[in-house]
Motif scaffolding. Structure first.
Motif, PDB file in Angstrom:
ATOM      1  N   SER A  10     -34.552  49.294  71.595  1.00  0.00           N
ATOM      2  CA  SER A  10     -33.356  49.433  70.589  1.00  0.00           C
ATOM      3  C   SER A  10     -32.071  49.285  71.233  1.00  0.00           C
ATOM      4  O   SER A  10     -31.746  49.912  72.040  1.00  0.00           O
ATOM      5  CB  SER A  10     -33.563  50.849  69.985  1.00  0.00           C
ATOM      6  OG  SER A  10     -33.499  52.092  71.085  1.00  0.00           O
ATOM      7  N   CYS A  11     -31.442  47.977  71.003  1.00  0.00           N
ATOM      8  CA  CYS A  11     -30.499  47.431  71.759  1.00  0.00           C
ATOM      9  C   CYS A  11     -29.282  47.958  71.013  1.00  0.00           C
ATOM     10  O   CYS A  11     -28.057  48.116  71.692  1.00  0.00           O
ATOM     11  CB  CYS A  11     -30.265  45.978  71.430  1.00  0.00           C
ATOM     12  SG  CYS A  11     -29.680  45.350  69.793  1.00  0.00           S
ATOM     13  N   GLY A  12     -29.157  48.600  69.809  1.00  0.00           N
ATOM     14  CA  GLY A  12     -28.010  49.340  69.211  1.00  0.00           C
ATOM     15  C   GLY A  12     -27.022  48.175  68.778  1.00  0.00           C
ATOM     16  O   GLY A  12     -25.925  48.771  68.252  1.00  0.00           O
ATOM     17  N   ARG A  13     -27.126  47.040  68.922  1.00  0.00           N
ATOM     18  CA  ARG A  13     -26.207  45.764  68.464  1.00  0.00           C
ATOM     19  C   ARG A  13     -26.700  45.021  67.294  1.00  0.00           C
ATOM     20  O   ARG A  13     -25.942  44.302  66.650  1.00  0.00           O
ATOM     21  CB  ARG A  13     -25.916  45.286  69.694  1.00  0.00           C
ATOM     22  CG  ARG A  13     -24.958  45.957  70.606  1.00  0.00           C
ATOM     23  CD  ARG A  13     -24.492  44.954  71.719  1.00  0.00           C
ATOM     24  NE  ARG A  13     -25.479  44.851  72.531  1.00  0.00           N
ATOM     25  CZ  ARG A  13     -25.598  45.394  73.745  1.00  0.00           C
ATOM     26  NH1 ARG A  13     -24.799  46.720  74.016  1.00  0.00           N
ATOM     27  NH2 ARG A  13     -26.485  45.425  74.625  1.00  0.00           N
ATOM     28  N   CYS A  14     -27.731  44.797  67.189  1.00  0.00           N
ATOM     29  CA  CYS A  14     -28.663  43.869  66.430  1.00  0.00           C
ATOM     30  C   CYS A  14     -28.426  44.157  64.807  1.00  0.00           C
ATOM     31  O   CYS A  14     -28.053  45.587  64.595  1.00  0.00           O
ATOM     32  CB  CYS A  14     -30.012  43.395  66.520  1.00  0.00           C
ATOM     33  SG  CYS A  14     -31.060  44.793  66.104  1.00  0.00           S
TER      34      CYS A  14
ATOM     35  N   CYS B 176     -30.609  47.528  64.224  1.00  0.00           N
ATOM     36  CA  CYS B 176     -30.048  48.557  64.788  1.00  0.00           C
ATOM     37  C   CYS B 176     -28.969  49.072  63.966  1.00  0.00           C
ATOM     38  O   CYS B 176     -28.602  50.300  63.788  1.00  0.00           O
ATOM     39  CB  CYS B 176     -29.638  48.496  66.225  1.00  0.00           C
ATOM     40  SG  CYS B 176     -31.228  48.508  67.208  1.00  0.00           S
TER      41      CYS B 176
ATOM     42  N   CYS C  56     -35.682  46.964  65.729  1.00  0.00           N
ATOM     43  CA  CYS C  56     -34.638  46.189  66.464  1.00  0.00           C
ATOM     44  C   CYS C  56     -35.276  44.757  66.883  1.00  0.00           C
ATOM     45  O   CYS C  56     -36.565  44.728  66.809  1.00  0.00           O
ATOM     46  CB  CYS C  56     -34.368  46.863  67.853  1.00  0.00           C
ATOM     47  SG  CYS C  56     -33.555  45.946  69.021  1.00  0.00           S
ATOM     48  N   GLU C  57     -34.232  43.910  66.653  1.00  0.00           N
ATOM     49  CA  GLU C  57     -34.923  42.663  66.991  1.00  0.00           C
ATOM     50  C   GLU C  57     -35.408  42.329  68.191  1.00  0.00           C
ATOM     51  O   GLU C  57     -36.140  41.353  68.193  1.00  0.00           O
ATOM     52  CB  GLU C  57     -33.698  41.355  67.049  1.00  0.00           C
ATOM     53  CG  GLU C  57     -32.672  41.609  65.582  1.00  0.00           C
ATOM     54  CD  GLU C  57     -33.349  41.223  64.296  1.00  0.00           C
ATOM     55  OE1 GLU C  57     -34.378  40.622  64.257  1.00  0.00           O
ATOM     56  OE2 GLU C  57     -32.644  41.519  63.339  1.00  0.00           O
TER      57      GLU C  57
END
Ligand SMILES: NC(=O)c1ccc[n+]([C@@H]2O[C@H](COP(=O)([O-])OP(=O)(O)OC[C@H]3O[C@@H](n4cnc5c(N)ncnc54)[C@H](O)[C@@H]3O)[C@@H](O)[C@H]2O)c1
Ligand SMILES: [Zn+2]
Ligand SMILES: [Zn+2]
Length: 369
Positions: free
Chosen positions: A90-94, A97, A105-106
């Motif tokens: 989970s990048c938190g930015r896509c 997310c 997540c992407e």
């Protein structure tokens, strides 16, 4: 460095525990010393080929450990930090997310590639070749290198061989009932299959106020455990569950039915749907064979009673929010964690652990290091 890992070289073959070469972490990656790894059924799906992911592969996707080294560009993690791996990055930015769908997540598009997210190359090598990773992690190893997007930092008070269970089973099961199923106080919930995932669906359904939680499993030990984890009833088969739910709800049906048996079957979708109430939800969490394209269900019933059939990945949860939240529920005694690990094994004994899973002897087997 050299370390030990369990590798799957061929389908339907045992895990081979052997020495591997592990490269240092590159950009955005961390080197982790494993503290615990759960034996989830999803790795078994790679063994059987239900999940046709590339091999050779180091297994394991339910893990926790301690960071030994960080690669360039890693922010927010330093050596000594203890982390649980979310098996979905989970990048938190896509966009996913950002929309509160961290489980989608992407970066999840790379889940089955086996190589690192950063540059699509391997850090793990054995017998002179690159080795892939289960869910970008490879937790069946004394050490691994993973992307920081998979790491959820945790406090120091929880043993890693317990914490690891939040990397898949606990959150997946709990969230399947609570987030995907939307269990509400007074509901009737049914959980089909009481393994590492199902037992946590039972916990989630019970703590969120189900009036009845019916657990279904052919294995007597699993039914006993389900009752200890909050089920009000435990039966052997879906046919028995159907009759019981009819009786308990005066024919109205179950509000939430969660499918968590070890291998999904097309016929079970129809059985679970038949158990559901008007506007009831059937959650499909277990993995079906990739080649299975036929499910049987009564589509007229689906329409006329507005039932919902939904899939759920990682419990439809947000790893960065819900892993810490469920750990917090454990601390206050609302979530059972210690009781989930029925047996522990050394990495060398991983095949015994999976044998025990197949025989229905464990809620969860856990590798300790
Ligand atoms: N969607 C996700 O995010 C996700 C994550 C993890 C695991 N999974 C999948 O969830 C499933 C369960 O995983 P697990 O680790 O809990 O497996 P497990 O093997 O530990 O447990 C499966 C349980 O199902 C029972 N069972 C088998 N056939 C049954 C039937 N016909 N009716 C009722 N019970 C039956 C078994 O006795 C066993 O207790 C697997 O398919 C796994 O791959 C999905
Ligand atoms: Zn899993
Ligand atoms: Zn993302």
């Amino acid at each position: 460095m050299k370390t030990q890992a369990a590798i799957l070289w061929e389908r339907d073959a045992p895990w081979s525990v052997e020495e591997i070469d592990l490269d240092p972490p590159k950009h955005g990656e961390v080197l982790v010393e494993m503290g615990g790894s759960g034996l989830c059924h999803s790795d078994e799906h790679v063994v059987t080929g239900d999940l046709p992911w590339p091999i050779p592969m180091i297994g394991g996707h339910e893990g926790a450990g301690t960071i030994l080294e960080t690669g360039p560009g890693v922010e927010g993690l330093t050596p000594g930090d203890r982390v649980i791996f979310g098996f979905i990055p989970s990048c938190g930015r896509c966009s996913a997310c950002s929309a509160g769908m961290q489980n989608l997540c992407e970066l999840g598009q790379y889940l089955g590639d086996g190589t690192q997210i950063s540059d699509h190359t391997a850090r793990h090598h054995a017998r002179g070749q690159d080795i892939g990773l289960m869910c970008l992690l490879g937790t069946f190893a004394a050490h691994t290198v993973v992307n920081e997007a998979n790491c959820i930092k945790i406090e120091d008070d929880i043993a890693l061989d317990k914490a690891c269970l939040l990397g898949c089973g606990v959150v997946t099961g709990w969230g399947s009932a609570v987030f995907a199923g939307g269990v509400k106080p007074g509901d009737t919930s049914v959980v089909i299959g009481v393994g590492g995932i199902g037992i946590n669906a039972v916990q989630g359904a019970a703590l969120n106020g189900s009036q009845y939680v019916v657990a279904v499993d052919p294995v007597a030990f699993k039914r006993e455990k389900a009752l200890e984890f909050g089920a009000t009833h435990a039966v052997e088969s879906s046919d028995e569950a159907q009759a019981l739910v009819d009786e308990l709800t005066w024919g109205r049906g179950a509000n939430v039915v969660v499918n968590t048996m070890g291998v999904g079957e097309g016929e079970q979708i129809g059985k679970s749907l038949a158990m559901a109430a008007k506007r009831g939800t059937v959650v499909v969490t277990n993995l079906h064979r990739a080649t299975e394209e036929t499910v049987s269900l009564n589509a007229l019933d689906l329409v006329l009673t507005e039932k919902k059939l939904v899939g759920s990945l990682f419990g439809t949860a947000n790893p960065r929010l819900h892993i810490p939240k469920l750990l917090s529920l454990y601390r206050t005694g609302h979530l059972k964690l210690d009781e989930l690990a029925t047996r522990t094994y050394k990495l060398d004994d991983i095949n015994t652990g999976y044998h025990d899973m197949r025989d229905g002897r464990n809620l969860r087997g856990v590798i300790t290091f």
